[in-house]
Design a protein around this motif. Sequence first.
Motif, PDB file in Angstrom:
ATOM      1  N   ALA A  42       0.755  -1.327   0.017  1.00 15.26           N
ATOM      2  CA  ALA A  42      -0.091  -0.031   0.042  1.00 15.26           C
ATOM      3  C   ALA A  42       0.714   1.275   0.099  1.00 15.26           C
TER       4      ALA A  42
ATOM      5  N   GLU B 277       2.951   2.802  -2.195  1.00 12.58           N
ATOM      6  CA  GLU B 277       2.767   3.667  -3.270  1.00 12.58           C
ATOM      7  C   GLU B 277       1.473   4.639  -3.104  1.00 12.58           C
ATOM      8  N   ARG B 278       0.549   3.585  -2.923  1.00  8.93           N
ATOM      9  CA  ARG B 278      -0.813   4.531  -2.656  1.00  8.93           C
ATOM     10  C   ARG B 278      -0.789   5.575  -1.870  1.00  8.93           C
TER      11      ARG B 278
ATOM     12  N   PRO C 112      -4.985   4.048   3.004  1.00 10.33           N
ATOM     13  CA  PRO C 112      -4.627   2.557   2.215  1.00 10.33           C
ATOM     14  C   PRO C 112      -3.416   1.814   3.282  1.00 10.33           C
TER      15      PRO C 112
ATOM     16  N   ILE D 210      -6.024   0.242   5.856  1.00  9.23           N
ATOM     17  CA  ILE D 210      -6.885  -0.695   5.543  1.00  9.23           C
ATOM     18  C   ILE D 210      -6.079  -1.703   5.254  1.00  9.23           C
ATOM     19  N   ALA D 211      -4.919  -1.677   4.514  1.00  9.03           N
ATOM     20  CA  ALA D 211      -4.286  -2.789   4.110  1.00  9.03           C
ATOM     21  C   ALA D 211      -3.727  -3.775   5.257  1.00  9.03           C
TER      22      ALA D 211
ATOM     23  N   TYR E 198     -12.065  -2.547  -0.258  1.00  9.51           N
ATOM     24  CA  TYR E 198     -11.550  -2.233   1.064  1.00  9.51           C
ATOM     25  C   TYR E 198     -12.258  -3.117   2.175  1.00  9.51           C
TER      26      TYR E 198
END
Lengths: 643, 331
Positions: free
Chosen positions: B148, B150-151, B160, B163-164, B221
Amino acid sequence: MSFLAPEPMLESNFFVLEPDLEAVTAALAGMELLHLEDVAPEGWATSGEWTDLAHRYSALTERLAGMIQELQARAPQRKPSPESTPDSPLRPSPDWRDIEARTAMIETRVHAWRKRLEQVDVEAEKLKLGEAQVQLLVPLDVRLEDLRRLEYQTVTVGIMPAENVGRVAEALFQIPFILIPLETRKGRTLVLAACSTDHAAILDRALKSAFFESSSVPPEAFGKPEEALAALRSKAREIEQRRREIEDERAKLAYELSEDLARLWRRADACGKIAEAIRRFPKHGEVFLISGWVPASDIEKVRKTVQAAAGHPVAIEVLKADPSRQSVPSLVRAPRWLAPFEELVTTFWLASYNELDPTLIVTISFLIMYGMMFGDIGHGLMLLLVGLWLRRRRLDFGVLVAAAGASGMLFGLLYGSAFGQPVISARWLRPLEGMWTILLTAVAGGVVLLNIGFAMNLINAWRARDWPRFFLEKNGIAGIALYWALLGGGVGVAFGILPKSVLLLIPVLCTVLWFREPLAAAFWQRHAPPLGEALVTGFFELFEAVTGYASNSLSFIRLGAFAVAHEGLSGLVVSYSKGPWGWLVLLAGTFLVVGFEGVIVGIQALRLEYYEFFGRFFQGRGQPFIPLSLHTGGRHASMAVRT
Amino acid sequence: LSALTYSAVQGNIRARLARLLDRSAWTRLIEAGTAAEVSALIEQEHGVAARLPALQGRIAASTHTLVRFLPRSSREVVAWYNRRFEIENLKAVLRAIHYQVDARRAGDALIPIEDSSVRWADLLDAQSISAVIERLRGSPYARPLENALERYQQDGRLFPLEIALDLFYFQKLVRLMESLSPNEAAGARRFLGRSIAIQNLLWAYRFRIYGQMTPEQIINYTLHRAFEAGLDTVRRIALGAPLAVEAGRFGFKVPSGLSEVEALTGIEILAGRELWRRAIAALTRPLFDLAGVLAYLWLLDAEVRDVMILAEGKAMGLSGPEIARRMVRTA
């Protein structure tokens, strides 16, 4: 003969004012003569600040070690040596900022180098992905420029976590789409996704929320796919060359930084050790209490060093050890030559503070037993050479193997045997010919060893002032007397040397052993179970003791049996080594005898030591003397100090 | 056989049940005048400060002790379940680094987890999120965070990463639960399964209502396998299914006239109460299965949650009955 018993210890309490704390702890750690004890007197509490500092140092040391490893610079010395001791005084709390700042400076350079390496790796990876993407397009035979100008389709390629590929497919349930997983490496999958341009926004959101990282076709890829591939491969070669150049810089960086890194690591590691120790010291107001065990012979040296290190007077309280209520560490100062044999004892357990250390006796008896079972000049020589080779590879174990080989050679001389052949005349006997003699000698040797065990038990019990154990137990005076009444009395009466009335001692001694617990309670006020229970357990213990005397003594018969078997087996190998392939049989057989039997004989000798010999006197359960030290593991973290 | 394997843990839980706050302690807490009084009472009862991390650290330590007594299969589930505190700590670390909070202050907000192999102080010393991930290498958390990263770097939001972590944690928990024997799995589903399903439902609605997310984002998600609230439920929610309808499927009645935001809060409390009743019922019978262990752990969680609601309510000046309405405990 100080190596026969652990060093006398003194409980030492140092009351140190806060400003002197770091200097005193560093001085104590430098001496490696204080085994710390955690104490918590009422009203005293440990300080959270030091816990925090200890953690910070631990993290710092790891960072430094990580850089050393990354640069493949000289590894931090785990083993202490004089030059590995930091040269200037150690003060963990003020030193922290300096070490941290210098570490950060080096880190900046290392990180910058690493970043360049990573960038090249990323470029290479992207190129590889691009290559894979273009490779897919080879069958299309269209120009890549045309594909980039698609009007009604959106095509994208990139990588995403492998576990999210299925999830993305579910997320796109509202639109028609194409999702092709191409290859998966290290948990990430290269994916080609496509849909109509109308739905491009949906595809984009779905991919982004599944942590998709787009890797567009590299701009240098143009023309037909095969032409693009050739261009990409040429670019990949360039990147590979750049990577090699950056890799070369690693060596340069290591050359420049390794000394600083190693010095910083040593300093951070030593400061961390001090902080870790101080973290455990309780504090009351401005005073810290350092408590632990110091060898009695070193207490004056420690006292002087502590007073010299402190700017203010340090109150030092020294108390005699009381092993009956305290757990006192064992420190045996063994001579260097005995060190390789220590493991024979420590594998079993470490001698407790009150016990004699049996390493010397175990070493001698182990080697005699081993040689007796493995007596052969040739086989012993092979073992000796293997042992010397292991020693050259800095394995202490090699000395034990070599000594066992030498003992085998000595007994081989007595048996007149080399590689199973009677090459010289036997100085004593040939096991196969003098079978009874060797078997009886083995048992006699066992009796001697058991009696040494009895004697050591008496000394240990005396040292511990454990009188019931000294007088009444199966390995105490009563037990030894019963053993000799059974063995000596039996043999003496059978040969008419002793009168039959001697045998009357047996029931008397049995009764003493049977009533051991009530007698201990009566004479020494020891706790005893109710009489009925004591008599029942006493009876079974007596039974076990009497059968144990016989079985323990006879157990040594195996020494002779293995000697006979060794000669027999070696002879067998020789007898089968005739004919054209005889040399092969001889070679394989000899290796089998030396390797396989060599191990079995070692196990048997250890078994006799641990079960028959140790069972007589050795309780173990010793706590190793682990001194406060600036080095990982300390100079003598084991129970023995080489002298 | 189950009675044998669970006898040690059953004894342990029975001994520990007495340490839960009883009815009279709750009455005293609700009647306390101020948040300080609540803190003092909690400190007196539990021996730790009435701070969320300290209380959660106590649960983590209790769970760690219980894990040792469990049979191998359920041990893995409970041990992983206990990692929720590590996930909470990781999120706190990420927030501290993202918002550049002082390391010492951030450290105070971490749950003290004695058996954790993560070096929290070291993480807090990191200069960036990527440095945190670097320092987590070797732990199971590095990969989901790396995925996550890069996001996060593109969006500049922690969502991100958080949630990852959550998805990684719950997906593995569900997988471990599914690998249990049928009896054990049924017991685990009764508490943990139900709780995960409700949470997935609430996530989907929160993403739709608060996050204004599109269907494909909501699906990505949330959990696809979450017992009663799997992919089908999430899809319906993503496509606009009303909260009252989906909550009805779970047996929760949403009073008419409530906004979706109010209804979400209501469902959370209702779900908590339902699980609380189930846990109490489970503890009134012998605890020779995984359900008993999970019921006990759930009660520990619920107690801490209620204590925090109580302390916050007192600090806000709410009355006893007002606070009690927000609590899971009903008696």
